[in-house]
Design a protein around this motif. Structure first.
Motif, short mmCIF file in Angstrom:
data_model
loop_
_atom_site.label_atom_id
_atom_site.label_comp_id
_atom_site.label_asym_id
_atom_site.label_seq_id
_atom_site.Cartn_x
_atom_site.Cartn_y
_atom_site.Cartn_z
N ARG A 1 1.62 -2.40 2.88
CA ARG A 1 2.35 -1.23 2.39
C ARG A 1 3.64 -1.67 1.69
O ARG A 1 3.99 -1.16 0.64
CB ARG A 1 2.65 -0.27 3.56
CG ARG A 1 3.53 0.91 3.25
CD ARG A 1 3.11 1.82 2.12
NE ARG A 1 1.72 2.19 2.16
CZ ARG A 1 1.02 2.55 1.06
NH1 ARG A 1 1.59 2.61 -0.12
NH2 ARG A 1 -0.24 2.87 1.15
N ARG A 2 4.34 -2.64 2.27
CA ARG A 2 5.57 -3.13 1.65
C ARG A 2 5.28 -3.75 0.27
O ARG A 2 6.03 -3.55 -0.68
CB ARG A 2 6.28 -4.14 2.55
CG ARG A 2 6.93 -3.51 3.77
CD ARG A 2 7.83 -4.50 4.50
NE ARG A 2 7.15 -5.69 4.97
CZ ARG A 2 6.50 -5.78 6.15
NH1 ARG A 2 6.45 -4.75 6.97
NH2 ARG A 2 5.92 -6.92 6.50
N LEU A 3 4.19 -4.50 0.20
CA LEU A 3 3.83 -5.10 -1.09
C LEU A 3 3.49 -4.03 -2.13
O LEU A 3 3.91 -4.13 -3.29
CB LEU A 3 2.66 -6.07 -0.91
CG LEU A 3 3.00 -7.37 -0.18
CD1 LEU A 3 1.73 -8.10 0.22
CD2 LEU A 3 3.87 -8.24 -1.06
N LEU A 4 2.74 -3.02 -1.72
CA LEU A 4 2.41 -1.93 -2.64
C LEU A 4 3.67 -1.19 -3.07
O LEU A 4 3.84 -0.88 -4.25
CB LEU A 4 1.42 -0.96 -1.99
CG LEU A 4 -0.01 -1.47 -1.82
CD1 LEU A 4 -0.82 -0.51 -0.98
CD2 LEU A 4 -0.66 -1.72 -3.17
N ASP A 5 4.55 -0.93 -2.12
CA ASP A 5 5.81 -0.23 -2.44
C ASP A 5 6.67 -1.06 -3.39
O ASP A 5 7.45 -0.50 -4.16
CB ASP A 5 6.59 0.09 -1.16
CG ASP A 5 5.92 1.17 -0.32
OD1 ASP A 5 5.01 1.87 -0.84
OD2 ASP A 5 6.30 1.31 0.86
N ALA A 6 6.53 -2.38 -3.33
CA ALA A 6 7.31 -3.26 -4.20
C ALA A 6 6.66 -3.42 -5.57
O ALA A 6 7.18 -4.13 -6.43
CB ALA A 6 7.48 -4.63 -3.54
N GLY A 7 5.50 -2.76 -5.77
CA GLY A 7 4.86 -2.79 -7.08
C GLY A 7 3.64 -3.67 -7.20
O GLY A 7 3.11 -3.84 -8.30
N ALA A 8 3.16 -4.24 -6.10
CA ALA A 8 1.96 -5.07 -6.17
C ALA A 8 0.76 -4.22 -6.55
O ALA A 8 0.67 -3.05 -6.20
CB ALA A 8 1.71 -5.75 -4.82
N ASN A 9 -0.16 -4.83 -7.25
CA ASN A 9 -1.39 -4.16 -7.65
C ASN A 9 -2.31 -4.09 -6.43
O ASN A 9 -2.54 -5.09 -5.75
CB ASN A 9 -2.06 -4.96 -8.77
CG ASN A 9 -3.35 -4.33 -9.25
OD1 ASN A 9 -4.30 -4.23 -8.50
ND2 ASN A 9 -3.35 -3.93 -10.51
N ARG A 10 -2.85 -2.90 -6.15
CA ARG A 10 -3.72 -2.70 -4.99
C ARG A 10 -4.91 -3.66 -5.02
O ARG A 10 -5.27 -4.25 -4.00
CB ARG A 10 -4.21 -1.26 -4.93
CG ARG A 10 -5.07 -0.97 -3.73
CD ARG A 10 -5.61 0.47 -3.76
NE ARG A 10 -6.40 0.75 -2.60
CZ ARG A 10 -7.68 0.38 -2.43
NH1 ARG A 10 -8.28 -0.32 -3.37
NH2 ARG A 10 -8.33 0.69 -1.33
N ASP A 11 -5.54 -3.82 -6.18
CA ASP A 11 -6.69 -4.71 -6.28
C ASP A 11 -6.33 -6.16 -5.97
O ASP A 11 -7.13 -6.90 -5.42
CB ASP A 11 -7.34 -4.62 -7.66
CG ASP A 11 -8.06 -3.31 -7.89
OD1 ASP A 11 -8.42 -2.64 -6.89
OD2 ASP A 11 -8.28 -2.95 -9.05
N ASP A 12 -5.10 -6.55 -6.33
CA ASP A 12 -4.65 -7.91 -6.03
C ASP A 12 -4.53 -8.14 -4.53
O ASP A 12 -4.60 -9.28 -4.07
CB ASP A 12 -3.31 -8.20 -6.69
CG ASP A 12 -3.42 -8.34 -8.20
OD1 ASP A 12 -4.55 -8.50 -8.71
OD2 ASP A 12 -2.37 -8.27 -8.87
#
Length: 92
Positions: free
Chosen positions: A8-19
């Motif tokens: 969740r933190r990575l997604l919130d920081a802008g990471a691509n979900r597929d990545d």
């Protein structure tokens, strides 16, 4: 679960979900493949001098052995890949 919070933190920081999903899927697939491949081997290939092993047997609805060994489980897993790539290129 800390893993979910980290994702969740990575997604919130802008990471691509597929990545995030693809490496997790590949790791899970490799873990299952390794487990069923070990079952298919019928014994621990890393231990010498041991004359014991195992076999995975088919059973009926009542749980009683049907007397037929199941083999090639890791190959069956490849055919169950929903991407249709037979377990290849899991990182794409």
């Amino acid at each position: 679960m800390e893993q979910v919070a980290a994702g969740r933190r990575l997604l919130d920081a802008g990471a691509n979900r597929d990545d995030l999903v693809l490496p997790a899927r590949a790791v899970a697939y490799e873990a299952v493949f390794s487990a069923v491949d070990e079952l298919d081997c019928g014994g621990d290939v890393n231990v010498s001098g041991v004359d014991v092993g195992w076999v995975v047997m088919e059973s009926g609805e009542d749980g009683a052995s049907a007397g037929r060994p199941l083999a090639g489980l890791h190959e069956d897993l490849l055919t169950m890949d929903p991407s249709g790539r037979d377990g290849a290129d899991l990182w794409r």
